[in-house]
Write a protein that holds these residues in place. Structure first.
Motif, PDB file in Angstrom:
ATOM      1  N   ASP A  10     -63.553 -44.289 -34.083  1.00 15.45           N
ATOM      2  CA  ASP A  10     -62.733 -45.497 -33.902  1.00 15.45           C
ATOM      3  C   ASP A  10     -63.454 -46.782 -34.330  1.00 15.45           C
ATOM      4  OD1 ASP A  10     -60.062 -45.638 -33.352  1.00 15.45           O
ATOM      5  OD2 ASP A  10     -60.325 -46.411 -31.325  1.00 15.45           O
ATOM      6  N   PRO A  11     -64.742 -46.963 -33.996  1.00 16.48           N
ATOM      7  CA  PRO A  11     -65.418 -48.180 -34.481  1.00 16.48           C
ATOM      8  C   PRO A  11     -65.491 -48.251 -36.008  1.00 16.48           C
ATOM      9  CG  PRO A  11     -66.642 -47.189 -32.659  1.00 16.48           C
ATOM     10  CD  PRO A  11     -65.579 -46.212 -33.045  1.00 16.48           C
ATOM     11  N   LEU A  12     -65.655 -47.106 -36.670  1.00 17.00           N
ATOM     12  CA  LEU A  12     -65.702 -47.105 -38.138  1.00 17.00           C
ATOM     13  C   LEU A  12     -64.335 -47.401 -38.729  1.00 17.00           C
ATOM     14  CD1 LEU A  12     -68.010 -44.009 -38.764  1.00 17.00           C
ATOM     15  CD2 LEU A  12     -68.620 -46.419 -38.956  1.00 17.00           C
ATOM     16  N   VAL A  13     -63.285 -46.924 -38.069  1.00 20.08           N
ATOM     17  CA  VAL A  13     -61.926 -47.233 -38.528  1.00 20.08           C
ATOM     18  C   VAL A  13     -61.683 -48.734 -38.486  1.00 20.08           C
ATOM     19  CG1 VAL A  13     -59.477 -46.977 -37.981  1.00 20.08           C
ATOM     20  CG2 VAL A  13     -60.974 -44.987 -37.905  1.00 20.08           C
ATOM     21  N   ALA A  14     -62.139 -49.375 -37.412  1.00 21.66           N
ATOM     22  CA  ALA A  14     -61.996 -50.830 -37.303  1.00 21.66           C
ATOM     23  C   ALA A  14     -62.892 -51.547 -38.312  1.00 21.66           C
ATOM     24  CB  ALA A  14     -62.339 -51.267 -35.885  1.00 21.66           C
ATOM     25  N   LYS A  15     -64.086 -51.004 -38.560  1.00 23.11           N
ATOM     26  CA  LYS A  15     -65.028 -51.639 -39.488  1.00 23.11           C
ATOM     27  C   LYS A  15     -64.456 -51.701 -40.904  1.00 23.11           C
ATOM     28  CE  LYS A  15     -69.676 -50.998 -41.428  1.00 23.11           C
ATOM     29  NZ  LYS A  15     -70.915 -50.169 -41.379  1.00 23.11           N
ATOM     30  N   TYR A  16     -63.850 -50.618 -41.342  1.00 23.44           N
ATOM     31  CA  TYR A  16     -63.325 -50.560 -42.704  1.00 23.44           C
ATOM     32  C   TYR A  16     -61.828 -50.857 -42.761  1.00 23.44           C
ATOM     33  CZ  TYR A  16     -67.828 -48.541 -43.879  1.00 23.44           C
ATOM     34  OH  TYR A  16     -69.173 -48.342 -44.057  1.00 23.44           O
ATOM     35  N   GLU A  17     -61.251 -51.248 -41.647  1.00 25.78           N
ATOM     36  CA  GLU A  17     -59.843 -51.659 -41.574  1.00 25.78           C
ATOM     37  C   GLU A  17     -58.924 -50.599 -42.181  1.00 25.78           C
ATOM     38  OE1 GLU A  17     -59.580 -55.451 -43.429  1.00 25.78           O
ATOM     39  OE2 GLU A  17     -60.683 -56.500 -41.863  1.00 25.78           O
ATOM     40  N   LEU A  18     -59.150 -49.350 -41.785  1.00 22.40           N
ATOM     41  CA  LEU A  18     -58.308 -48.262 -42.276  1.00 22.40           C
ATOM     42  C   LEU A  18     -56.955 -48.300 -41.579  1.00 22.40           C
ATOM     43  CD1 LEU A  18     -60.885 -45.312 -42.345  1.00 22.40           C
ATOM     44  CD2 LEU A  18     -60.302 -46.923 -44.167  1.00 22.40           C
ATOM     45  N   ASP A  19     -55.916 -47.998 -42.326  1.00 25.18           N
ATOM     46  CA  ASP A  19     -54.562 -47.992 -41.764  1.00 25.18           C
ATOM     47  C   ASP A  19     -54.283 -46.621 -41.148  1.00 25.18           C
ATOM     48  OD1 ASP A  19     -51.970 -48.430 -41.062  1.00 25.18           O
ATOM     49  OD2 ASP A  19     -51.156 -48.425 -43.104  1.00 25.18           O
ATOM     50  N   VAL A  20     -54.329 -46.561 -39.828  1.00 29.84           N
ATOM     51  CA  VAL A  20     -54.068 -45.309 -39.105  1.00 29.84           C
ATOM     52  C   VAL A  20     -52.792 -45.413 -38.276  1.00 29.84           C
ATOM     53  CG1 VAL A  20     -56.484 -44.607 -39.018  1.00 29.84           C
ATOM     54  CG2 VAL A  20     -55.566 -46.078 -37.222  1.00 29.84           C
ATOM     55  N   THR A  21     -51.997 -46.413 -38.553  1.00 32.33           N
ATOM     56  CA  THR A  21     -50.797 -46.626 -37.741  1.00 32.33           C
ATOM     57  C   THR A  21     -49.766 -45.525 -37.926  1.00 32.33           C
ATOM     58  OG1 THR A  21     -49.877 -48.017 -39.500  1.00 32.33           O
ATOM     59  CG2 THR A  21     -51.104 -49.120 -37.753  1.00 32.33           C
ATOM     60  N   LYS A  22     -49.802 -44.849 -39.090  1.00 30.68           N
ATOM     61  CA  LYS A  22     -48.820 -43.799 -39.351  1.00 30.68           C
ATOM     62  C   LYS A  22     -49.399 -42.394 -39.166  1.00 30.68           C
ATOM     63  CE  LYS A  22     -46.217 -46.658 -42.619  1.00 30.68           C
ATOM     64  NZ  LYS A  22     -45.683 -46.781 -43.997  1.00 30.68           N
ATOM     65  N   ASN A  23     -50.631 -42.324 -38.718  1.00 31.30           N
ATOM     66  CA  ASN A  23     -51.280 -41.033 -38.469  1.00 31.30           C
ATOM     67  C   ASN A  23     -51.074 -40.677 -36.994  1.00 31.30           C
ATOM     68  OD1 ASN A  23     -53.017 -38.838 -38.104  1.00 31.30           O
ATOM     69  ND2 ASN A  23     -54.456 -39.594 -39.635  1.00 31.30           N
ATOM     70  N   ASP A  24     -49.987 -39.944 -36.711  1.00 33.86           N
ATOM     71  CA  ASP A  24     -49.633 -39.643 -35.319  1.00 33.86           C
ATOM     72  C   ASP A  24     -50.662 -38.742 -34.653  1.00 33.86           C
ATOM     73  OD1 ASP A  24     -47.387 -41.146 -35.724  1.00 33.86           O
ATOM     74  OD2 ASP A  24     -46.092 -39.443 -36.185  1.00 33.86           O
ATOM     75  N   ASP A  25     -51.244 -37.809 -35.402  1.00 29.77           N
ATOM     76  CA  ASP A  25     -52.259 -36.930 -34.820  1.00 29.77           C
ATOM     77  C   ASP A  25     -53.468 -37.737 -34.349  1.00 29.77           C
ATOM     78  OD1 ASP A  25     -50.890 -34.464 -35.218  1.00 29.77           O
ATOM     79  OD2 ASP A  25     -51.423 -34.539 -37.327  1.00 29.77           O
ATOM     80  N   TYR A  26     -53.844 -38.715 -35.153  1.00 26.42           N
ATOM     81  CA  TYR A  26     -54.990 -39.545 -34.765  1.00 26.42           C
ATOM     82  C   TYR A  26     -54.659 -40.401 -33.545  1.00 26.42           C
ATOM     83  CZ  TYR A  26     -58.929 -42.759 -35.124  1.00 26.42           C
ATOM     84  OH  TYR A  26     -60.055 -43.495 -34.853  1.00 26.42           O
ATOM     85  N   GLN A  27     -53.457 -40.971 -33.531  1.00 22.75           N
ATOM     86  CA  GLN A  27     -53.085 -41.846 -32.418  1.00 22.75           C
ATOM     87  C   GLN A  27     -52.951 -41.066 -31.105  1.00 22.75           C
ATOM     88  OE1 GLN A  27     -53.247 -44.941 -32.548  1.00 22.75           O
ATOM     89  NE2 GLN A  27     -53.223 -45.362 -34.735  1.00 22.75           N
ATOM     90  N   ILE A  28     -52.397 -39.851 -31.157  1.00 18.68           N
ATOM     91  CA  ILE A  28     -52.245 -39.073 -29.923  1.00 18.68           C
ATOM     92  C   ILE A  28     -53.610 -38.631 -29.416  1.00 18.68           C
ATOM     93  CG2 ILE A  28     -52.036 -36.699 -30.777  1.00 18.68           C
ATOM     94  CD1 ILE A  28     -49.630 -38.337 -28.300  1.00 18.68           C
TER      95      ILE A  28
END
Length: 707
Positions: free
Chosen positions: A262-280
């Motif tokens: 999660d910190p790396l996702v925020a660091k590189y501003e990756l778009d994970v809003t449509k990745n339901d598996d990741y969000q769950i």
């Protein structure tokens, strides 16, 4: 008549062409025959000698291909020399006279005979397009500022050294072709394993090795090496690529990995809003550590069209319940039940149904709770517990016939291997409130006979088994032979219920996945051995085909297409055989390391599974002791109530005919039973006792309302 004339005109042309060719051959004299190229040079079909840059040599009994760095002086031979010779006068055929027929002429027209009519059209005066005043209204346009000539500088051209591809560069290219194009994961993995020791290519090799492992189902290998790339490298490009790969492969990761990703996702501003598996997965992780804010943030991105929507609704319901927002939690679970209406066996739906029933039970909504309990599918591990809890809702709603009937169905031979001592208590309380004291005493005797001897065995087992792994080994031994009625002194029914605990089941699934991965790792070695044998066979066949094709060639002739094709196949199979042989060796070390790591992680999981079993064991023993302790209290109530009831009837008392509410399913599904009969699995939970309430009208016997 025209076609024969055409044929006669072409024939002289052909004759003259043949004659000219003959003259040309006679006009040249070979001055020097030349010399052929050296024997070690291959001559193309165009008679041009060539030198092979890539050659083969035998090292320790193995044939290897290498690139010649220093080209020696080559003997390419000498071309043939010719010279012209004097020509004799050409003997040309005599020319023929061509007779041309006279062209017919047509008489011309006398130009004076053409009469042109006079032009009589009237010409209108010219139109006025503008006036002098219009010119005065034209605005002045200022002159543009002069544009300066652009200043240019001479380009500073500097020569840079161009690095030629080295052996490891070619090896990496081969591995990527195997991985991305051919999807030959075994050969690709072997090449990436070799490149891990090269500092220049190590990072890319680690990343692609992890992707190869994922393609082969080696999920823990993918997780281990991809996390290593994301955490150890300082190269932002590769760290970002590794983070994207981890996000895409979130299904095979663990919940705790979110803390790293999660910190790396925020660091590189990756778009994970449509990745339901990741969000769950984020929601589950933050729920487990109590960070409800980030849990809610993750659930916001999962919409109604997502496959994860039911699971998100359940998590939202639990989130709201923990926030003491009970009404909102009920709304979430109602949406969950509606969304899973077409999948009644879904585990998410069954958990939602029993959760809804318990919330309604806490709010004294017994009628609604009873209906919610019935939504738990009989294939779910929660079904037996749901049936017992639903009977309590019937007791509290004074529907004693329904409670006794449903619990009776759980005491038939169909459920003889089930562990459910609480159902005997519910059934006894139902009989007690119906004043059917004899049936109540019989149920207590049945419970004492079934579970009484267990108490001593369970205490002895807990005394002799102190370690958590002992509990795991007991369940494991039973799983190997599930027909055993007793293992390590524990009854089969108790072990089955012990192993149904969700905490143990989830850990055991992970252990099973590790076992499957070890099997896949071993299968890779067998696959490479088979590939090595196949390539060796094809290599030998290509060698024979090349020898046969060369035997058909004439001395000094250019290589035929059959020779070229056989030579190409021989080289291809030789290289693939070499790669498969080295891959088997290089993967061997990684397989040893991977299996050792998996075994170590399995040991940790076994301890976790054992702790889950040990905790569940303590709870089950505590509940069983509590039920057995209530046996004496219920027995006293039954005998006391029976005595009072006999005295009441002897005094001429009348039976209570008051109608009570019934918690039951639709009338066509509700079944009355007597003591003997057949029980159908899909009808369990829908039975009602045919015994009547024979309690006094004033409800004064044995304090029935207190139960």
């Amino acid at each position: 008549m025209k076609k024969p004339m055409k044929a006669m005109m072409v024939l002289p042309f052909l004759c003259s062409a043949a004659f000219a060719q003959e003259v040309q051959h006679k006009a040249l004299n070979v001055k020097n025959q030349g010399a052929p190229a050296a024997a070690n040079l291959r001559v193309k079909s165009s008679l041009v000698p060539t030198y092979e840059i890539y050659q083969k040599k035998v090292v320790k009994g193995k044939t290897e291909t290498f690139k010649v760095k220093a080209i020696p002086e080559l003997n390419i031979g000498m071309e043939r020399q010719v010279e012209a010779i004097p020509l004799s006068p050409l003997r040309l055929p005599a020319s023929r006279e061509l007779v041309v027929k006279e062209i017919k002429k047509s008489p011309s027209i006398d130009p004076m005979q053409i009469k042109v009519p006079p032009y009589t059209a009237v010409v209108n005066p010219p139109k006025i397009l503008t006036t002098p005043e219009a010119f005065t209204k034209i605005p002045d346009v200022k002159m543009l500022s002069p544009v300066k000539d652009p200043s240019t500088t001479e380009p500073q051209v500097t020569l840079q050294k161009m690095d030629e591809m080295g052996p490891n560069d070619y090896k990496l290219l081969q591995a990527l072709i195997f991985l991305e194009i051919q999807q030959n994961y075994e050969l690709a993995m072997g090449l990436f394993a070799e490149l891990m020791d090269d500092k220049e290519h190590r990072l890319e090799a680690l990343y692609n090795y992890a992707m190869t492992a994922k393609g082969m189902g080696l999920n823990t290998e993918f997780r281990t090496y991809m996390i290593k790339v994301s955490q150890e490298t300082k190269n932002k490009e590769w760290q970002e690529r590794a983070t994207k790969a981890l996000v895409d492969g979130i299904k095979v990761l663990e919940l705790s990995d979110i803390s790293l990703i999660d910190p790396l996702v925020a660091k590189y501003e990756l778009d994970v809003t449509k990745n339901d598996d990741y969000q769950i997965t984020r929601a589950k992780y933050y729920s487990s550590i109590g960070n409800l804010g980030l849990m809610e943030d993750a659930l916001m991105y999962i919409d109604e069209k997502s496959k994860k929507y039911p699971e998100a609704l359940l998590l939202s319901g639990l989130f709201n319940y923990r926030q003491n927002k009970v009404d909102e939690a009920v709304i979430n679970i109602e949406k969950l039940l509606k969304a899973t209406e077409d999948d009644k066996k879904s585990q998410i739906r069954n958990v939602g149904a029993i959760t809804m029933a318990r919330i309604q039970f806490q709010k004294s909504m017994y009628k609604e709770a009873f209906q919610s309990y019935l939504k738990v599918d009989r294939s779910s591990p929660l079904w037996l517990q749901a049936m017992t809890e639903s009977a309590w809702t019937q007791i509290l709603s004074e529907d004693y016939e329904g409670a006794a009937g449903n619990m009776f169905s759980l005491h038939t031979d169909f459920f003889k291997n089930a562990f459910n001592p609480e159902s005997f208590v519910v059934r006894t309380v139902g009989y007690l409130n119906l004043c059917q004291y004899g049936d109540g005493v019989q149920v207590l005797e049945e419970m004492r006979g079934k579970y009484g001897p267990w108490k001593k065995k369970l205490e002895e087992y807990r005394t002799s088994h102190k370690k958590s792994l002992d509990y795991y080994d007991t369940v494991k031994n039973w799983a190997k032979n599930s027909d055993l009625k007793e293992v390590d002194g524990l009854p089969r029914a108790f072990i089955v219920e012990l192993a149904r605990h969700p905490g143990f089941v989830s850990v055991q699934k992970q252990i099973n996945n590790y076992e499957d991965e070890i099997t896949k790792f071993n299968k890779i070695s067998f696959t490479l051995i088979k590939m090595e044998k196949d390539f060796l066979t094809k290599k030998n066949e290509a060698s024979k085909a090349l020898a046969a094709a060369k035997a058909k060639m004439k001395p000094g002739a250019a290589p035929s297409s059959a020779v070229v094709d056989a030579d190409r196949k021989l080289l291809s199979y030789s290289i693939q055989y070499h790669i498969a042989n080295k891959a088997r060796t290089s993967i061997k070390n990684l397989r040893t390391q991977g299996i050792a790591r998996i075994e170590k992680e399995k040991d940790v999981l076994r301890v976790d599974a054992g702790k889950a079993l040990q905790d569940n064991y303590k709870n089950m023993v505590t509940n069983l002791n509590r039920v057995l302790d209530q046996n004496d209290v219920l027995q006293y109530e039954l005998y006391s109530g029976a005595g009072e009831h006999i005295r009441y009837q002897m005094a001429g008392g009348e039976v209570n005919e008051k109608e009570r509410p019934e918690l039951k399913v639709a009338k066509e599904k509700s079944l009355n039973w007597k003591f003997k009969g057949e029980i159908w699995e899909d009808e369990v939970g829908h039975y009602r006792s045919s015994l009547k309430n024979v309690c006094p009208q004033d409800n004064s016997v044995a304090g029935m309302n207190e139960h």
